[in-house]
Design a protein around this motif. Structure first.
Motif, PDB file in Angstrom:
ATOM      1  N   LEU A 225       0.577  -1.507   0.166  1.00 22.61           N
ATOM      2  CA  LEU A 225       0.136   0.137   0.117  1.00 22.61           C
ATOM      3  C   LEU A 225       1.009   0.950  -0.332  1.00 22.61           C
ATOM      4  O   LEU A 225       1.819   1.060   0.623  1.00 22.61           O
ATOM      5  N   VAL A 226       0.211   2.474  -0.817  1.00 24.24           N
ATOM      6  CA  VAL A 226       1.047   3.853  -1.091  1.00 24.24           C
ATOM      7  C   VAL A 226       0.036   4.770  -0.920  1.00 24.24           C
ATOM      8  O   VAL A 226      -0.650   4.751  -1.748  1.00 24.24           O
ATOM      9  N   GLU A 227       0.342   5.488   0.037  1.00 25.03           N
ATOM     10  CA  GLU A 227      -0.233   6.579   0.281  1.00 25.03           C
ATOM     11  C   GLU A 227       0.147   7.712  -0.642  1.00 25.03           C
ATOM     12  O   GLU A 227       1.518   8.004  -0.237  1.00 25.03           O
ATOM     13  N   SER A 228      -1.365   8.339  -0.230  1.00 25.64           N
ATOM     14  CA  SER A 228      -0.568  10.675  -0.974  1.00 25.64           C
ATOM     15  C   SER A 228      -1.850  11.100  -1.207  1.00 25.64           C
ATOM     16  O   SER A 228      -2.623  10.606  -0.445  1.00 25.64           O
ATOM     17  N   GLY A 229      -1.763  12.307  -1.195  1.00 31.96           N
ATOM     18  CA  GLY A 229      -2.391  13.376  -0.885  1.00 31.96           C
ATOM     19  C   GLY A 229      -2.145  14.205   0.055  1.00 31.96           C
ATOM     20  O   GLY A 229      -2.883  14.864   0.306  1.00 31.96           O
ATOM     21  N   GLY A 230      -1.473  13.741   1.273  1.00 34.17           N
ATOM     22  CA  GLY A 230      -1.895  14.696   2.770  1.00 34.17           C
ATOM     23  C   GLY A 230      -0.942  16.209   2.160  1.00 34.17           C
ATOM     24  O   GLY A 230      -0.414  16.017   1.161  1.00 34.17           O
TER      25      GLY A 230
ATOM     26  N   GLY B 278      -0.839  -5.389  -6.665  1.00 36.57           N
ATOM     27  CA  GLY B 278      -1.490  -7.663  -5.902  1.00 36.57           C
ATOM     28  C   GLY B 278      -3.315  -7.245  -6.997  1.00 36.57           C
ATOM     29  O   GLY B 278      -3.525  -6.615  -6.833  1.00 36.57           O
ATOM     30  N   ARG B 279      -2.915  -8.273  -6.898  1.00 35.68           N
ATOM     31  CA  ARG B 279      -4.008  -9.235  -8.173  1.00 35.68           C
ATOM     32  C   ARG B 279      -5.958  -9.030  -6.214  1.00 35.68           C
ATOM     33  O   ARG B 279      -7.003  -9.195  -6.879  1.00 35.68           O
ATOM     34  N   THR B 280      -4.821  -9.161  -5.774  1.00 39.02           N
ATOM     35  CA  THR B 280      -6.017  -9.207  -4.786  1.00 39.02           C
ATOM     36  C   THR B 280      -7.052  -7.983  -3.707  1.00 39.02           C
ATOM     37  O   THR B 280      -7.657  -8.246  -3.173  1.00 39.02           O
ATOM     38  N   PHE B 281      -6.743  -6.836  -4.324  1.00 39.98           N
ATOM     39  CA  PHE B 281      -6.686  -5.678  -3.472  1.00 39.98           C
ATOM     40  C   PHE B 281      -8.276  -5.847  -3.407  1.00 39.98           C
ATOM     41  O   PHE B 281      -9.156  -5.587  -2.251  1.00 39.98           O
ATOM     42  N   SER B 282      -8.892  -6.498  -4.933  1.00 39.04           N
ATOM     43  CA  SER B 282     -11.081  -5.880  -4.274  1.00 39.04           C
ATOM     44  C   SER B 282     -11.346  -7.296  -3.599  1.00 39.04           C
ATOM     45  O   SER B 282     -12.358  -6.910  -3.853  1.00 39.04           O
TER      46      SER B 282
ATOM     47  N   ASN C 145     -12.278  -0.763  -7.551  1.00 37.22           N
ATOM     48  CA  ASN C 145     -11.691  -1.917  -7.728  1.00 37.22           C
ATOM     49  C   ASN C 145     -10.630  -1.973  -8.924  1.00 37.22           C
ATOM     50  O   ASN C 145      -9.936  -2.709  -9.381  1.00 37.22           O
ATOM     51  N   ALA C 146     -11.076  -1.337 -10.064  1.00 36.23           N
ATOM     52  CA  ALA C 146     -10.472  -1.446 -11.453  1.00 36.23           C
ATOM     53  C   ALA C 146      -8.789  -0.854 -11.224  1.00 36.23           C
ATOM     54  O   ALA C 146      -8.396  -0.834 -11.958  1.00 36.23           O
ATOM     55  N   LYS C 147      -8.822   0.138 -10.491  1.00 32.81           N
ATOM     56  CA  LYS C 147      -7.359   1.345 -10.151  1.00 32.81           C
ATOM     57  C   LYS C 147      -7.027   0.832  -9.105  1.00 32.81           C
ATOM     58  O   LYS C 147      -5.927   0.820  -8.328  1.00 32.81           O
ATOM     59  N   ASN C 148      -7.444  -0.007  -8.346  1.00 34.21           N
ATOM     60  CA  ASN C 148      -6.584  -0.832  -7.153  1.00 34.21           C
ATOM     61  C   ASN C 148      -6.307   0.631  -5.614  1.00 34.21           C
ATOM     62  O   ASN C 148      -5.535   0.508  -5.635  1.00 34.21           O
ATOM     63  N   THR C 149      -7.683   1.331  -5.570  1.00 29.59           N
ATOM     64  CA  THR C 149      -6.965   2.643  -5.023  1.00 29.59           C
ATOM     65  C   THR C 149      -8.372   2.825  -4.408  1.00 29.59           C
ATOM     66  O   THR C 149      -9.744   2.750  -4.622  1.00 29.59           O
ATOM     67  N   VAL C 150      -8.047   2.863  -3.207  1.00 30.22           N
ATOM     68  CA  VAL C 150      -9.023   3.714  -1.820  1.00 30.22           C
ATOM     69  C   VAL C 150      -8.522   5.045  -1.678  1.00 30.22           C
ATOM     70  O   VAL C 150      -7.291   5.983  -1.434  1.00 30.22           O
ATOM     71  N   TYR C 151      -9.972   6.020  -1.476  1.00 30.67           N
ATOM     72  CA  TYR C 151      -9.338   7.448  -1.779  1.00 30.67           C
ATOM     73  C   TYR C 151     -10.242   7.656  -0.095  1.00 30.67           C
ATOM     74  O   TYR C 151     -11.541   7.226   0.419  1.00 30.67           O
ATOM     75  N   LEU C 152      -9.698   8.895   0.635  1.00 28.11           N
ATOM     76  CA  LEU C 152     -10.568   9.112   1.783  1.00 28.11           C
ATOM     77  C   LEU C 152     -10.673  10.918   1.833  1.00 28.11           C
ATOM     78  O   LEU C 152      -9.899  11.334   1.987  1.00 28.11           O
TER      79      LEU C 152
ATOM     80  N   ALA D 103      -7.734  25.034   8.523  1.00 27.14           N
ATOM     81  CA  ALA D 103      -9.180  24.928   9.116  1.00 27.14           C
ATOM     82  C   ALA D 103     -10.299  25.461   8.181  1.00 27.14           C
ATOM     83  O   ALA D 103     -10.022  26.250   7.061  1.00 27.14           O
ATOM     84  N   GLY D 104     -10.867  24.269   7.921  1.00 30.02           N
ATOM     85  CA  GLY D 104     -11.782  24.473   7.235  1.00 30.02           C
ATOM     86  C   GLY D 104     -11.842  23.788   5.861  1.00 30.02           C
ATOM     87  O   GLY D 104     -12.100  23.933   4.285  1.00 30.02           O
ATOM     88  N   GLY D 105     -10.831  23.911   5.148  1.00 31.70           N
ATOM     89  CA  GLY D 105     -10.077  23.358   4.061  1.00 31.70           C
ATOM     90  C   GLY D 105     -10.646  21.707   3.662  1.00 31.70           C
ATOM     91  O   GLY D 105     -11.338  21.387   4.372  1.00 31.70           O
ATOM     92  N   SER D 106      -9.825  21.552   2.597  1.00 33.19           N
ATOM     93  CA  SER D 106     -10.408  20.225   1.822  1.00 33.19           C
ATOM     94  C   SER D 106      -8.873  19.341   1.426  1.00 33.19           C
ATOM     95  O   SER D 106      -8.228  19.737   0.901  1.00 33.19           O
ATOM     96  N   LEU D 107      -8.664  17.180   1.188  1.00 30.51           N
ATOM     97  CA  LEU D 107      -7.626  17.414   0.956  1.00 30.51           C
ATOM     98  C   LEU D 107      -8.317  15.877   0.208  1.00 30.51           C
ATOM     99  O   LEU D 107      -9.534  15.284   1.022  1.00 30.51           O
ATOM    100  N   ARG D 108      -7.525  15.030  -0.469  1.00 24.99           N
ATOM    101  CA  ARG D 108      -8.327  14.252  -0.713  1.00 24.99           C
ATOM    102  C   ARG D 108      -7.481  12.876  -0.668  1.00 24.99           C
ATOM    103  O   ARG D 108      -6.321  13.231  -1.146  1.00 24.99           O
ATOM    104  N   LEU D 109      -7.442  11.629   0.298  1.00 29.95           N
ATOM    105  CA  LEU D 109      -5.605  10.775   0.212  1.00 29.95           C
ATOM    106  C   LEU D 109      -6.029   9.731  -0.691  1.00 29.95           C
ATOM    107  O   LEU D 109      -7.418   9.526  -0.783  1.00 29.95           O
ATOM    108  N   SER D 110      -4.951   9.556  -0.715  1.00 26.55           N
ATOM    109  CA  SER D 110      -5.464   7.763  -2.124  1.00 26.55           C
ATOM    110  C   SER D 110      -4.445   6.684  -1.455  1.00 26.55           C
ATOM    111  O   SER D 110      -3.386   7.556  -1.050  1.00 26.55           O
ATOM    112  N   CYS D 111      -5.026   6.086  -1.768  1.00 31.20           N
ATOM    113  CA  CYS D 111      -4.077   4.953  -0.996  1.00 31.20           C
ATOM    114  C   CYS D 111      -3.748   3.228  -2.238  1.00 31.20           C
ATOM    115  O   CYS D 111      -4.973   3.627  -2.381  1.00 31.20           O
ATOM    116  N   ALA D 112      -3.151   3.701  -3.023  1.00 33.89           N
ATOM    117  CA  ALA D 112      -2.564   2.820  -4.193  1.00 33.89           C
ATOM    118  C   ALA D 112      -1.948   1.121  -4.293  1.00 33.89           C
ATOM    119  O   ALA D 112      -1.264   1.385  -2.307  1.00 33.89           O
ATOM    120  N   ALA D 113      -2.739   0.527  -4.481  1.00 36.47           N
ATOM    121  CA  ALA D 113      -2.379  -1.041  -3.566  1.00 36.47           C
ATOM    122  C   ALA D 113      -2.072  -1.777  -5.072  1.00 36.47           C
ATOM    123  O   ALA D 113      -2.832  -1.780  -6.006  1.00 36.47           O
TER     124      ALA D 113
END
Length: 119
Positions: free
Chosen positions: A4-9, A26-30, A74-81, A14-24
């Protein structure tokens, strides 16, 4: 096994926004439920959000309800926050976690990404 590799920090006011990504790799992510956790200086690591393997179920810690949104592609093996209306108390290192249950981390961690919210 999954890596797993995070990015986006970063630094945001205060009051602003960020979008974190986590790229995985391996074929078992889903197959994995995924979670986000965070650790502030001097504090224990805490649960932030969880998403089921399909994306059909999401759960949030009280601290992020109404402000944070977890999602996955799941097609991009990525989870977001997506984090909106950020507060200084959201300052922490945010970690992606695989094979987690709600509030309980699984064995796979990313390296973390720093989020700093200035007042």
């Amino acid at each position: 096994q999954v890596q797993l590799v995070e990015s986006g920090g970063g630094l945001v006011q205060a009051g602003g926004s960020l979008r974190l990504s986590c790229a995985a790799s391996g074929r078992t992510f889903s197959r994995y439920a995924m979670g986000w956790f965070r650790q502030a200086p001097g504090k224990e690591r805490e649960f932030v959000a969880h998403i089921s393997w399909s994306g059909g179920s999401t759960t949030y810690a009280d601290s992020g309800k109404g402000r944070f949104t977890i999602s996955r592609d799941n097609a991009k093996n990525t989870v977001y926050l997506q984090m909106n209306s950020l507060k200084p108390e959201d300052t922490a290192v945010y970690y992606c976690n695989a094979d987690s249950r709600v509030g309980v981390p699984g064995p796979y961690w990313g390296q973390g990404t720093q989020v700093t919210v200035s007042a």
